[in-house]
Design an enzyme around this catalytic site. Sequence first.
Site, mmCIF file in Angstrom:
data_model
loop_
_atom_site.group_PDB
_atom_site.id
_atom_site.type_symbol
_atom_site.label_atom_id
_atom_site.label_comp_id
_atom_site.label_asym_id
_atom_site.label_seq_id
_atom_site.Cartn_x
_atom_site.Cartn_y
_atom_site.Cartn_z
ATOM 1 N N SER A 25 0.825 -1.205 0.000
ATOM 2 C CA SER A 25 0.000 0.000 0.000
ATOM 3 C C SER A 25 0.861 1.258 0.000
ATOM 4 C CB SER A 25 -0.938 -0.009 1.209
ATOM 5 O OG SER A 25 -1.786 -1.128 1.166
ATOM 6 N N ARG A 29 1.552 3.950 -3.371
ATOM 7 C CA ARG A 29 1.244 5.363 -3.141
ATOM 8 C C ARG A 29 2.480 6.220 -3.387
ATOM 9 N NH1 ARG A 29 -2.440 2.499 -0.398
ATOM 10 N NH2 ARG A 29 -4.431 3.436 0.257
ATOM 11 N N GLY A 101 -5.762 -3.489 -7.478
ATOM 12 C CA GLY A 101 -6.759 -2.442 -7.248
ATOM 13 C C GLY A 101 -6.135 -1.083 -7.037
ATOM 14 N N ARG A 133 -14.402 -6.090 -10.286
ATOM 15 C CA ARG A 133 -14.323 -5.361 -9.026
ATOM 16 C C ARG A 133 -14.922 -3.958 -9.189
ATOM 17 N NH1 ARG A 133 -8.409 -6.139 -6.516
ATOM 18 N NH2 ARG A 133 -9.425 -5.024 -4.779
ATOM 19 N N SER A 181 -14.924 0.810 -1.408
ATOM 20 C CA SER A 181 -13.530 0.599 -1.028
ATOM 21 C C SER A 181 -12.936 1.917 -0.562
ATOM 22 C CB SER A 181 -12.722 0.058 -2.216
ATOM 23 O OG SER A 181 -11.336 0.064 -1.937
ATOM 24 N N GLN A 183 -10.107 2.695 -1.225
ATOM 25 C CA GLN A 183 -9.279 3.118 -2.358
ATOM 26 C C GLN A 183 -9.972 4.187 -3.192
ATOM 27 O OE1 GLN A 183 -8.061 -0.374 -4.561
ATOM 28 N NE2 GLN A 183 -6.877 -1.191 -2.852
ATOM 29 N N ASP A 333 -8.314 -6.463 5.908
ATOM 30 C CA ASP A 333 -7.407 -7.480 5.380
ATOM 31 C C ASP A 333 -6.946 -8.464 6.449
ATOM 32 O OD1 ASP A 333 -7.523 -6.681 2.767
ATOM 33 O OD2 ASP A 333 -5.672 -5.519 2.801
ATOM 34 N N ARG A 364 -13.861 -12.743 -0.337
ATOM 35 C CA ARG A 364 -13.128 -13.397 0.748
ATOM 36 C C ARG A 364 -14.028 -13.931 1.848
ATOM 37 N NH1 ARG A 364 -8.083 -9.115 0.785
ATOM 38 N NH2 ARG A 364 -7.018 -10.031 -1.017
ATOM 39 N N LYS A 429 1.747 -11.922 -5.813
ATOM 40 C CA LYS A 429 1.108 -10.607 -5.913
ATOM 41 C C LYS A 429 1.697 -9.631 -4.909
ATOM 42 C CE LYS A 429 -3.464 -8.439 -5.468
ATOM 43 N NZ LYS A 429 -3.430 -7.626 -6.707
#
Length: 465
Positions: A25, A29, A101, A133, A181, A183, A333, A364, A429
Site C-alpha cells: 500500500s 502510493r 486495485g 471489481r 472501497s 481506495q 485485510d 473473501r 502478488k
Amino acid sequence: MRDPLLLRAPRGPIRATLRPPGSKSLSNRALLFAAMADGTSEVIGCLDAEDTQLMLDCLVAMGLVVTRVGSTLAEGVRVTGVGAGLGRSVGDLDLEVGTAGTVARFLTAALAAAPAPSWESVFLDGSERMRERPMGGLLEALRGLGADIGYKDAQHTLPLRIRPVAGGLPGGTVTLDRPASSQFVSALIFAGSSSREGVDIVLREGTPARPYVDMTMATLAAFGGSARWVSSGEHQGPGERLRVEPRALRPCTRFVVEPDASAASYFLALAAIYGGEVTIPDLGSESLQGDAQFWRVLAAFGAEGEQDRERTTVRGGGGGLRGQTLDLTDMPDMTLTAAVVALFAEGPTQIRGVEILRHHESDRLAAGATELRKLGAEVRELDDGLEIHPPAGGLRRGVVIDTYRDHRMAMAFALVGDVGIADPGCVAKTFPEYFEVLDGLGMIAPEPELESASQSEEGDDDAAD
C-alpha cells in the site's frame, strides 16, 4: 497444474525475528506521488512483487524514467517525475493493471486529473477479476468533478478510456454514501491534488478501512501535498468531510517504506497459535498502517503482545486462545488471519464490519467460509463478516485449500498446517518469498510426507463427495 504445496504444523514453538517485505500500500502510493512530482524521488524498501511491478510498468509506459538502485526494488528505486501531467509519451497509451486495485483506481484518478499531458488518451484494462471489481462510485465521482472517462464494454468497469480535460480537472465537491472501497477515497486524493480548485470529499456514512485513507494523506504530505479531515465545527452536515488542496508536488529524496503489516500478521499469528515469540522489527506504534495494530486482536484472543516505536512482538503458549467478537472495519485485510486463529480458539468467534471483502481478489467472505468448513468448522456467513465455531473434534488434516487466485487466502490458510495449498504461486502478488519463509520455520512438508498426504487428500475428497 502444479500439485498443491503441503504444509505441516511447526514441530515446536516459533521463535523468530522476521522482517516482511515492504508495504504494498505504501509502495504504490509513494511511486505514483513520485511520478506526479517535479524531480527525482527515491523510494527505499519498496515491495518487489506483482502489484508494484504493475505500477512501475505503467509509469515506464507513460515515459517516466525509473531506475533501480540495486538488484531489487527493496534496495531503492528512483522515479523522475514530470509533474502532474504524468508522462512524456505521446499519442494513445495502453496500460495494463492486472489484478492490482491500487494501480487501477489510483492511476485512473491521477490520469483523469492530469493537466496538459503529452498523451492524447489512455486505455486502461486489467484482469478478468479486476473487470468485476467495483469502480463505478469512483468513476462517477471523477466525472462529476469534470473528468472525461468513457467505457469500452460496460459502464462503470474496466476497460475504460481517459482523455485529458482542457485546462485540467476543475475539481469541486463530491459526495459519497459509503464507498465500496477506501481506495475510492484515496484515489480522489490523487485527483484533488492535481485539480484546479481542489476537491472536497463528503462521506455521508464514513469510509471503510479509514487508516488506508490516512496513509494516503501522510504519503501525500511527504511529497509536499496537503489533505486534511475537516473538523466537525467546520463541516455542517452528516458524515465526514475531507479537503484536498491543489498543490504542485515536490520530490521526496528518501521515502522509506515500512514492512508490510498485513504480511506481518501471519507470522505474529503463528506465535499466538503454536506458542513461542515472533518479533517484527521496524513496524512499531508510529506505523502508517492500520494493520500494524493486529497484535491487539491476537492479545484479545489470549496471546501476549507488545509494541513500541521500533517493533511489534507477540508471544503465545501454544493454547488457551478464546473466541472473540471482533469489529475489523479499520483492518479488513486481517479477517482471514483472524478467522484461521479462531479455528484454534475455544468457543465461537464473530467478525463484523468487513463487507468490502466481497469485492477483493476473491469474495473473501464466501471463499473463507467454504475453506473453513472443509477444515471442519461450522461457519455462518454474514452480510458483513463471519461467525466461526471451531470443530469440536479437531481440525481435519490433509485438506487441500482452494485459494481462488487470492494471495491472502493462500497466506492465511497456510497457518493451519497439515494442509495442501492449491496455486501457491498466487502469493507473488504481494509476497513472493512467503513460502520460503515458512520453509525456514520448518512448515513445508518434505517430499515423502507430501506423497503420503496427497493420497489421504484423495480419500478425503471422495468421502466429501
